[in-house]
Design an enzyme around this catalytic site. Structure first.
Site, short mmCIF file in Angstrom:
data_model
loop_
_atom_site.label_atom_id
_atom_site.label_comp_id
_atom_site.label_asym_id
_atom_site.label_seq_id
_atom_site.Cartn_x
_atom_site.Cartn_y
_atom_site.Cartn_z
N HIS A 162 6.59 -5.09 -3.08
CA HIS A 162 5.20 -5.54 -2.88
C HIS A 162 4.21 -4.64 -3.63
O HIS A 162 3.32 -5.12 -4.34
CB HIS A 162 4.87 -5.55 -1.38
N GLU A 208 -5.20 -9.35 -1.77
CA GLU A 208 -3.88 -9.53 -1.16
C GLU A 208 -3.44 -11.00 -1.13
O GLU A 208 -2.29 -11.31 -1.40
CB GLU A 208 -3.85 -8.99 0.28
N SER A 227 4.17 -11.27 -4.43
CA SER A 227 5.37 -10.47 -4.19
C SER A 227 6.26 -11.10 -3.13
O SER A 227 7.26 -10.53 -2.74
CB SER A 227 4.99 -9.05 -3.77
FE LIG Z 1 -0.72 -4.81 -0.29
#
Ligand SMILES: [Fe+2]
Length: 294
Positions: A162, A208, A227
């Site tokens: 990530h 994010e 991710s």
């Molecule tokens: Fe993050």
């Protein structure tokens, strides 16, 4: 307290100077003593770290390098389909290794000529104010461990996949890096816990989990989506709302499941105009007002 606190496995410092990462029973690595020993050792590197020093080398097993290689390959194919072009160009410029987990120090070196962002190793949860405010100085806190090899496409916590494939690739873009720095300056400027949480929620719903219109298609630019092997296939079916700072700063989210409410920027310019401008100018008073209008 802010939900993010439950996201990371707690890290305890022992009297003998060692560190224990308390994995939950449901964690895929819970019953694997070799993995747990490595997690403890990797967390120990971050606990003993002083900023400015080279980031200590983390040891990974062959199985862990294979996890990186498999997930990198699968995600790259999905990125070509679902990621915005700014991300794809930045990933190409960064040139992360495909067959092994890079060391964080190495990723910092790759970022240096592009945007100057540098990694700081984190054992687990970093206090919100610390995490966000150092973004202003082009530092990014990152975990160093990788998910358990038994489930390569799942992780209950943010791992190096990530942090590096999601965030590292975006931090290689000057436009993204500028937004991260603005978020950091905002976090440094505000004083109340409510205002800081508001700033961090805007970060959550953009850097994010942000999505963006590109031509006729909805693409992703948030590190959390880019991710995640599963989430990247699902985001287009979520409740997509227009980019709105007040809504993002006050919407409650659950980190333990796929994000079902997402905010769409009409373009990168739009993201910079709305969110960049907000972070560049917000203060406690402005945020208090926005919260009352929500
Ligand atoms: Fe993050």
């Amino acid at each position: 307290m802010f939900e993010e606190a439950q996201y990371f496995a707690p890290v305890a410092a022992n009297e003998d100077g060692s560190v224990t990462v308390e994995l939950a029973k449901s964690h895929p690595g819970f019953a694997d003593p070799v993995y747990r020993a490595r997690r403890n050792a990797i967390a120990g590197l971050a606990v003993g770290y002083t900023r400015g020093e080279p980031i200590p080398h983390a040891e990974y097993s062959d199985e862990e390098h294979e996890v990186w290689s498999l997930v990198t390959r699968e995600l790259a194919a999905k990125h070509r389909k679902y990621a915005i072009s700014e991300f794809l160009d930045a990933a190409e410029a960064l040139g992360l290794p495909k067959d092994r987990i890079p060391q964080l120090e190495e990723v910092s070196e790759l970022l240096k000529p592009l945007t100057g962002f540098r990694y700081i190793p984190a054992a687990g949860l970093v206090p919100l104010r610390e995490f966000y405010s150092v973004l202003a100085d082009s530092f990014f806190h990152s975990t160093q461990y990788i998910r358990h090899h038994s489930v390569p496409f799942y992780t209950p916590e943010p791992d190096v996949i990530h942090e590096v494939i999601g965030h590292g690739n975006t931090l290689a873009s000057e436009r993204f890096a500028a937004l991260y720095r603005l978020a950091g300056q905002a976090a440094r400027r505000v004083e109340t816990a409510e205002a800081l949480e508001f700033v961090s929620k805007v970060f959550w719903f953009t850097l994010e989990f942000g999505v963006m219109r590109e031509g006729r298609e909805l693409k992703a630019y948030g590190a959390g989506i880019l991710s995640s092997y599963g989430e990247i296939e699902e985001f287009r079916g979520m409740d997509i709302r227009p980019l709105d700072v007040t809504a993002m700063g006050t919407t409650v989210y659950d980190i333990t499941k796929y994000q079902d409410v997402l905010f769409e920027a009409a373009s990168f310019d739009h993201l910079e105009d709305v969110v960049g401008q907000f972070w560049a100018s917000c203060d406690d008073e402005m945020i208090a007002k926005l919260r009352t209008t929500a």
